[in-house]
Design a protein around this motif. Structure first.
Motif, PDB file in Angstrom:
ATOM      1  N   LEU A 128       0.812  -1.216   0.000  1.00 24.58           N
ATOM      2  CA  LEU A 128       0.000   0.000   0.000  1.00 24.58           C
ATOM      3  C   LEU A 128       0.847   1.268   0.000  1.00 24.58           C
ATOM      4  O   LEU A 128       0.351   2.334  -0.357  1.00 24.58           O
ATOM      5  CB  LEU A 128      -0.934   0.012   1.218  1.00 24.58           C
ATOM      6  N   TYR A 129       2.098   1.169   0.416  1.00 26.84           N
ATOM      7  CA  TYR A 129       2.952   2.360   0.441  1.00 26.84           C
ATOM      8  C   TYR A 129       3.035   3.007  -0.940  1.00 26.84           C
ATOM      9  O   TYR A 129       2.913   4.220  -1.079  1.00 26.84           O
ATOM     10  CB  TYR A 129       4.357   2.007   0.929  1.00 26.84           C
ATOM     11  N   GLY A 130       3.227   2.189  -1.955  1.00 26.26           N
ATOM     12  CA  GLY A 130       3.343   2.717  -3.305  1.00 26.26           C
ATOM     13  C   GLY A 130       2.080   3.399  -3.794  1.00 26.26           C
ATOM     14  O   GLY A 130       2.134   4.310  -4.623  1.00 26.26           O
ATOM     15  N   LYS A 131       0.932   2.982  -3.264  1.00 25.91           N
ATOM     16  CA  LYS A 131      -0.346   3.565  -3.678  1.00 25.91           C
ATOM     17  C   LYS A 131      -0.704   4.832  -2.897  1.00 25.91           C
ATOM     18  O   LYS A 131      -1.392   5.707  -3.414  1.00 25.91           O
ATOM     19  CB  LYS A 131      -1.469   2.540  -3.514  1.00 25.91           C
ATOM     20  N   LEU A 132      -0.253   4.913  -1.639  1.00 28.72           N
ATOM     21  CA  LEU A 132      -0.693   6.002  -0.764  1.00 28.72           C
ATOM     22  C   LEU A 132       0.348   7.100  -0.575  1.00 28.72           C
ATOM     23  O   LEU A 132      -0.004   8.206  -0.175  1.00 28.72           O
ATOM     24  CB  LEU A 132      -1.076   5.425   0.607  1.00 28.72           C
ATOM     25  N   MET A 133       1.626   6.822  -0.825  1.00 30.05           N
ATOM     26  CA  MET A 133       2.665   7.837  -0.624  1.00 30.05           C
ATOM     27  C   MET A 133       2.567   8.948  -1.669  1.00 30.05           C
ATOM     28  O   MET A 133       2.126   8.725  -2.797  1.00 30.05           O
ATOM     29  CB  MET A 133       4.053   7.201  -0.671  1.00 30.05           C
ATOM     30  N   LEU A 134       3.020  10.129  -1.278  1.00 32.10           N
ATOM     31  CA  LEU A 134       3.068  11.267  -2.189  1.00 32.10           C
ATOM     32  C   LEU A 134       4.073  10.991  -3.302  1.00 32.10           C
ATOM     33  O   LEU A 134       5.221  10.635  -3.026  1.00 32.10           O
ATOM     34  CB  LEU A 134       3.465  12.530  -1.417  1.00 32.10           C
ATOM     35  N   SER A 151      -0.989  10.515   1.848  1.00 28.32           N
ATOM     36  CA  SER A 151       0.386  10.421   2.339  1.00 28.32           C
ATOM     37  C   SER A 151       0.518  10.947   3.764  1.00 28.32           C
ATOM     38  O   SER A 151       1.469  10.606   4.474  1.00 28.32           O
ATOM     39  CB  SER A 151       1.342  11.193   1.419  1.00 28.32           C
ATOM     40  N   GLY A 152      -0.433  11.779   4.193  1.00 31.14           N
ATOM     41  CA  GLY A 152      -0.379  12.326   5.540  1.00 31.14           C
ATOM     42  C   GLY A 152      -0.984  11.431   6.598  1.00 31.14           C
ATOM     43  O   GLY A 152      -0.931  11.765   7.789  1.00 31.14           O
ATOM     44  N   LEU A 218       6.081  10.619   2.701  1.00 35.96           N
ATOM     45  CA  LEU A 218       4.909  10.282   3.510  1.00 35.96           C
ATOM     46  C   LEU A 218       5.045  10.912   4.876  1.00 35.96           C
ATOM     47  O   LEU A 218       6.110  11.401   5.252  1.00 35.96           O
ATOM     48  CB  LEU A 218       4.747   8.773   3.642  1.00 35.96           C
ATOM     49  N   GLY A 219       3.952  10.893   5.640  1.00 34.30           N
ATOM     50  CA  GLY A 219       3.970  11.410   6.999  1.00 34.30           C
ATOM     51  C   GLY A 219       3.148  12.671   7.158  1.00 34.30           C
ATOM     52  O   GLY A 219       2.847  13.375   6.183  1.00 34.30           O
ATOM     53  N   ALA A 220       2.783  12.961   8.415  1.00 34.39           N
ATOM     54  CA  ALA A 220       1.923  14.095   8.740  1.00 34.39           C
ATOM     55  C   ALA A 220       2.699  15.251   9.344  1.00 34.39           C
ATOM     56  O   ALA A 220       2.114  16.111  10.006  1.00 34.39           O
ATOM     57  CB  ALA A 220       0.827  13.644   9.706  1.00 34.39           C
ATOM     58  N   SER A 221       4.007  15.312   9.141  1.00 34.23           N
ATOM     59  CA  SER A 221       4.828  16.299   9.820  1.00 34.23           C
ATOM     60  C   SER A 221       4.409  17.733   9.520  1.00 34.23           C
ATOM     61  O   SER A 221       4.453  18.592  10.399  1.00 34.23           O
ATOM     62  CB  SER A 221       6.298  16.099   9.434  1.00 34.23           C
ATOM     63  N   GLY A 222       4.013  18.024   8.286  1.00 30.80           N
ATOM     64  CA  GLY A 222       3.587  19.381   7.947  1.00 30.80           C
ATOM     65  C   GLY A 222       2.368  19.809   8.738  1.00 30.80           C
ATOM     66  O   GLY A 222       2.303  20.922   9.279  1.00 30.80           O
ATOM     67  N   ALA A 223       1.380  18.937   8.823  1.00 33.98           N
ATOM     68  CA  ALA A 223       0.163  19.250   9.575  1.00 33.98           C
ATOM     69  C   ALA A 223       0.443  19.311  11.072  1.00 33.98           C
ATOM     70  O   ALA A 223      -0.118  20.146  11.794  1.00 33.98           O
ATOM     71  CB  ALA A 223      -0.915  18.210   9.274  1.00 33.98           C
TER      72      ALA A 223
END
Length: 284
Positions: A128-134, A151-152, A218-223
């Motif tokens: 799923l990483y390949g499908k959901l990552m930015l 990605s977030g 990937l990741g929610a660091s910006g938010a």
């Protein structure tokens, strides 16, 4: 829930009927501690006591994910039923706390729970990483635009998830409460801050990496950063613990952290936020 063999007992006496234990790819069980029994016979007695003469027509016990080796004698998970099971057991005080969070901070609660579930599920389903990552290369060509959001809600590993969610827990719930007290649209404002920051923080990466086919993030660091700094705006004199040890005024930390982000961006580092620094809010 059956303690002896780690199983759950389900029936068709619910809105989903027999489909609940077959169709979903992941089965999440939320149960009270009082529903935990020792053996199968105790579980059947519990069913008898609960339903009386209206006993369900289908009762089944589930112990782990679906497994079959019928096809070419190779073990396959999740072919005939859910591939993963997650069980949460709550005591009454925790249920009261959960109800409080859902009532006072519904948006933060949903984001927190959804991020945990999607991240943990992705850990065991790496495809799923390949499908959901930015993927900036695809987005620049108007493909896979949904990854700007998805990605977030996924993370690289447990450390990445832990640091982001610790920071979210300490600041996001408090921020939504303050916004809700300040405005009747406070919950909506929190959603706009979080999701808007999630999207805006990806724009520089998309622009910089639009021709790099091999780049993913990937990741929610910006938010998470947006939530942290929004909270600091409301309470700039609070004390923040850097690495959970070093006390520092929030306004000073804000300047230092911005300086770190500028330096790290020049070094082309990723995960600039909570993978490097863990934060705790200390009350003055």
């Amino acid at each position: 829930m059956i303690a002896r063999n780690g199983s759950i007992m389900v029936s068709n006496a619910n809105a989903s009927g027999r489909r609940l234990s077959i169709y979903p790819p992941i089965h999440i069980v939320v149960a009270k501690a009082s529903q935990l029994v020792w053996d199968v016979k105790d579980a059947l007695a519990y069913m008898q006591k609960r339903y009386g003469q209206e006993i369900p027509t289908m009762i089944s016990t589930i112990t782990g994910p679906s497994r079959t080796a019928d096809i070419e004698k190779r073990l396959v998970l999740g072919l005939m039923a859910p591939k993963s099971y997650i069980c949460f057991t709550f005591r009454r005080p925790f249920l009261a706390m959960l109800t409080f969070y859902l009532q006072q901070t519904p948006v933060a609660s949903v984001i927190f729970f959804f991020t945990l579930v999607t991240s943990i599920y992705t850990f065991s389903h790496e495809q799923l990483y390949g499908k959901l990552m930015l993927h900036p290369y695809s987005i620049a060509r108007k493909q896979r635009l949904y990854t700007i959001l998805t990605s977030g809600f996924i993370h690289k590993d447990w450390g990445h998830l832990l640091f982001n969610m610790i920071t979210f827990y300490y600041f996001a719930f408090g921020l939504e409460q303050m916004l809700a007290q300040a405005s009747p649209y406070g919950h909506l404002l929190f959603a706009v801050i979080y999701l808007g920051s999630l999207v805006l923080s990806d724009i520089p990466t998309i622009i910089q990496q639009k021709n790099n086919y091999g780049y993913y993030s990937l990741g929610a660091s910006g938010a998470i950063c947006a939530v942290l700094f929004s909270y600091i705006l409301f309470n700039p004199k609070m004390t923040i613990g850097v690495m959970m040890i070093i006390p520092m005024p929030a306004y000073l930390f804000a300047f230092l952290f911005l300086g770190y982000c500028i330096w790290a961006s020049k070094k082309h580092r990723t995960g600039l936020t909570m993978m490097r620094i863990s934060l705790v809010h200390y009350q003055d």
